[in-house]
Design a protein around this motif. Structure first.
Motif, mmCIF file in Angstrom:
data_model
loop_
_atom_site.group_PDB
_atom_site.id
_atom_site.type_symbol
_atom_site.label_atom_id
_atom_site.label_comp_id
_atom_site.label_asym_id
_atom_site.label_seq_id
_atom_site.Cartn_x
_atom_site.Cartn_y
_atom_site.Cartn_z
ATOM 1 N N ASN A 176 0.811 -1.186 -0.035
ATOM 2 C CA ASN A 176 -0.034 -0.038 0.097
ATOM 3 C C ASN A 176 0.759 1.195 -0.099
ATOM 4 O O ASN A 176 0.320 2.390 -0.060
ATOM 5 N N ASN A 177 2.142 1.077 -0.124
ATOM 6 C CA ASN A 177 3.054 2.090 0.056
ATOM 7 C C ASN A 177 3.263 2.878 -1.434
ATOM 8 O O ASN A 177 3.448 1.987 -2.268
ATOM 9 N N THR A 178 3.188 4.019 -1.567
ATOM 10 C CA THR A 178 3.213 4.783 -2.838
ATOM 11 C C THR A 178 4.497 5.768 -2.855
ATOM 12 O O THR A 178 4.726 6.300 -1.757
ATOM 13 N N LYS A 179 4.912 6.012 -3.754
ATOM 14 C CA LYS A 179 5.820 7.215 -3.952
ATOM 15 C C LYS A 179 5.364 8.150 -5.332
ATOM 16 O O LYS A 179 4.618 7.429 -6.169
ATOM 17 N N VAL A 180 5.713 9.343 -5.556
ATOM 18 C CA VAL A 180 5.480 10.191 -6.697
ATOM 19 C C VAL A 180 6.697 10.222 -7.231
ATOM 20 O O VAL A 180 7.917 10.784 -6.552
ATOM 21 N N LEU A 181 6.919 9.912 -8.450
ATOM 22 C CA LEU A 181 7.965 10.157 -9.397
ATOM 23 C C LEU A 181 8.188 11.508 -9.860
ATOM 24 O O LEU A 181 7.403 12.245 -10.291
ATOM 25 N N GLU A 182 9.341 12.251 -9.543
ATOM 26 C CA GLU A 182 9.574 13.649 -9.629
ATOM 27 C C GLU A 182 10.129 13.602 -11.206
ATOM 28 O O GLU A 182 10.735 12.904 -11.470
ATOM 29 N N THR A 183 9.429 14.918 -11.588
ATOM 30 C CA THR A 183 9.816 15.011 -12.858
ATOM 31 C C THR A 183 10.426 16.593 -13.204
ATOM 32 O O THR A 183 10.103 17.441 -12.085
ATOM 33 N N SER A 184 11.216 16.818 -14.167
ATOM 34 C CA SER A 184 11.802 18.114 -14.532
ATOM 35 C C SER A 184 11.351 18.573 -15.940
ATOM 36 O O SER A 184 11.923 17.989 -16.960
ATOM 37 N N ASN A 185 10.532 19.383 -16.148
ATOM 38 C CA ASN A 185 9.967 19.830 -17.487
ATOM 39 C C ASN A 185 9.308 18.679 -18.069
ATOM 40 O O ASN A 185 9.500 18.220 -19.261
ATOM 41 N N ASN A 186 8.559 17.746 -17.115
ATOM 42 C CA ASN A 186 8.148 16.377 -17.655
ATOM 43 C C ASN A 186 8.937 15.309 -18.331
ATOM 44 O O ASN A 186 8.633 14.636 -18.503
ATOM 45 N N LEU A 187 10.210 15.507 -17.687
ATOM 46 C CA LEU A 187 11.252 14.458 -18.113
ATOM 47 C C LEU A 187 11.891 13.814 -16.454
ATOM 48 O O LEU A 187 11.821 14.549 -15.758
ATOM 49 N N VAL A 188 12.065 12.417 -16.877
ATOM 50 C CA VAL A 188 12.411 11.849 -15.819
ATOM 51 C C VAL A 188 14.089 11.341 -15.864
ATOM 52 O O VAL A 188 14.073 10.396 -16.829
ATOM 53 N N PRO A 189 15.023 12.026 -15.326
ATOM 54 C CA PRO A 189 16.221 11.517 -15.698
ATOM 55 C C PRO A 189 16.518 10.121 -15.038
ATOM 56 O O PRO A 189 16.000 9.913 -13.679
ATOM 57 N N LEU A 190 17.126 9.360 -15.508
ATOM 58 C CA LEU A 190 17.397 7.993 -15.145
ATOM 59 C C LEU A 190 18.639 7.931 -14.246
ATOM 60 O O LEU A 190 19.712 8.454 -14.360
ATOM 61 N N ASN A 191 18.412 7.082 -13.233
ATOM 62 C CA ASN A 191 19.460 6.809 -12.362
ATOM 63 C C ASN A 191 19.186 5.531 -11.711
ATOM 64 O O ASN A 191 18.081 5.049 -11.332
ATOM 65 N N TYR A 192 19.948 4.736 -11.318
ATOM 66 C CA TYR A 192 19.834 3.470 -10.606
ATOM 67 C C TYR A 192 19.328 3.435 -9.351
ATOM 68 O O TYR A 192 18.497 2.565 -8.960
ATOM 69 N N LYS A 193 19.156 4.829 -8.516
ATOM 70 C CA LYS A 193 18.606 4.635 -7.359
ATOM 71 C C LYS A 193 17.124 4.410 -7.388
ATOM 72 O O LYS A 193 16.447 4.164 -6.428
ATOM 73 N N LEU A 194 16.599 4.907 -8.872
ATOM 74 C CA LEU A 194 15.097 4.848 -8.738
ATOM 75 C C LEU A 194 14.543 3.348 -8.400
ATOM 76 O O LEU A 194 13.558 3.127 -8.350
ATOM 77 N N PHE A 195 15.613 2.480 -8.881
ATOM 78 C CA PHE A 195 15.204 1.066 -8.829
ATOM 79 C C PHE A 195 15.589 0.156 -7.923
ATOM 80 O O PHE A 195 15.753 -0.903 -7.879
ATOM 81 N N GLU A 196 16.054 0.960 -6.730
ATOM 82 C CA GLU A 196 16.873 0.146 -5.572
ATOM 83 C C GLU A 196 15.728 -0.610 -4.783
ATOM 84 O O GLU A 196 16.194 -1.573 -4.072
ATOM 85 N N ASN A 197 14.399 -0.447 -5.009
ATOM 86 C CA ASN A 197 13.571 -1.114 -4.531
ATOM 87 C C ASN A 197 12.768 -1.928 -5.373
ATOM 88 O O ASN A 197 11.460 -2.317 -5.356
ATOM 89 N N ASP A 198 13.561 -2.488 -6.422
ATOM 90 C CA ASP A 198 12.836 -3.239 -7.506
ATOM 91 C C ASP A 198 12.016 -2.321 -8.508
ATOM 92 O O ASP A 198 12.297 -1.069 -8.576
ATOM 93 N N ALA A 199 11.221 -2.735 -9.188
ATOM 94 C CA ALA A 199 10.278 -2.087 -10.174
ATOM 95 C C ALA A 199 9.612 -0.938 -9.822
ATOM 96 O O ALA A 199 9.257 -0.855 -8.731
ATOM 97 N N LEU A 200 9.320 0.114 -10.687
ATOM 98 C CA LEU A 200 8.313 1.137 -10.537
ATOM 99 C C LEU A 200 7.101 0.538 -10.954
ATOM 100 O O LEU A 200 6.808 0.326 -12.274
ATOM 101 N N ILE A 201 5.931 0.628 -10.217
ATOM 102 C CA ILE A 201 4.600 0.148 -10.744
ATOM 103 C C ILE A 201 3.605 0.990 -10.614
ATOM 104 O O ILE A 201 3.138 1.398 -9.639
#
Length: 283
Positions: A176-201
């Motif tokens: 039930n835990n959620t997060k919001v993916l932060e964007t910059s000018n509607n872009l999401v820069p890739l970095n490996y920390k985004l996936f430290e808890n597995d997939a984004l669903i």
């Protein structure tokens, strides 16, 4: 066995095992699909059927009887038959048999249809319920896009500006835990920390497509209008990103186990056919 289709712009190669796309090249021989190095992840673009994600205790029930299915189901590990082939199109078929009926008590045919159109590869799923009863199922894609440059040189952009709320996995189940993916000018820069808890669903997106950018220039676009849910995943230091259109996702910890009651499940009437497709466009 493998089959290759081509047009004036692209060529695509598909393994008969799992009907899995393992190569998508342009006419300069540039490869866009992950090579499948097992040091990171030994697959390329598996089909997820008849479930997407993980069942609680890898178990479900139909009319009170227990069955077991591994993560993402069994289709990706089975041999498909090539049933139709033209220069730019190939149709693969998997039919239920005595072995599948032990794990999934429904008569079905699953077709994967690959078609090259200009700079796009369309991947269509056709699910046919040959049973005499309603058939619950999920289906999803798992293409790994090769990222030949430094991972941080890539970003992605969703079609629409929206709140990108994603769900976290706990023990491979949807929490039930959620997060919001932060964007910059509607872009999401890739970095490996985004996936430290597995997939984004993402359970329900407004966007119907996502564009990967390489050094701020459009690289690949994935269109998934028929799929309300999306997974995005990679592994630490792996040179790929998986953009995964889904119809369904892992169980929650509260799931009853009855497959008909599973969140996100589809139910197909006896004798009916379900169609969906997504596309990978080279930009």
């Amino acid at each position: 066995m493998n089959t290759t289709i081509s047009n004036s712009t692209l060529s695509a190669s598909i393994k008969h095992s799992g009907a899995e796309l393992y190569s998508l090249k342009d006419n300069n021989n540039k490869e866009y699909i992950w090579e499948g190095n097992p040091d990171f992840w030994g697959k390329h673009s598996p089909v997820l059927f008849p479930i997407v994600g993980t069942l609680k205790n890898n178990t479900y029930t139909i009319e009170g009887k227990e069955y077991q299915l591994p993560r993402h189901g069994f289709a990706r590990d089975m041999e498909f038959q090539l049933v139709e082939k033209t220069e730019n199109r190939a149709v693969f078929s998997l039919k239920s048999d005595a072995e599948t009926l032990k794990k999934y008590p429904f008569e079905f045919e699953l077709q994967l249809i690959y078609t090259l159109n200009d700079a796009s590869l369309d991947i269509e799923y056709k699910v046919i319920n040959n049973s005499e009863s309603k058939m619950p199922f999920s289906i999803g894609a798992h293409p790994a896009i090769a990222l030949p440059e430094n991972f941080e040189n890539y970003s992605f952009e969703f079609e629409k500006e929206e709140v990108l709320k994603y769900y976290l996995l706990e023990n491979d189940l949807i929490s039930n835990n959620t997060k919001v993916l932060e964007t910059s000018n509607n872009l999401v820069p890739l970095n490996y920390k985004l996936f430290e808890n597995d997939a984004l669903i993402f359970k329900n997106l407004e966007s119907n497509s996502l564009t990967i950018l390489e050094n701020s220039a459009p690289y690949i676009k994935v269109d998934f209008e028929d799929f309300p849910s999306l997974g995005i995943w990679t592994k630490e230091q792996a040179p790929f990103i998986c953009i995964e259109p889904w119809l369904g996702y892992s169980d929650t910890a509260e799931n009853s186990g009855d497959l008909f009651e599973k969140e996100g499940i589809l139910v197909l009437d006896a004798g009916h056919t379900f169609n969906s497709k997504f596309s990978i466009k080279i930009l």
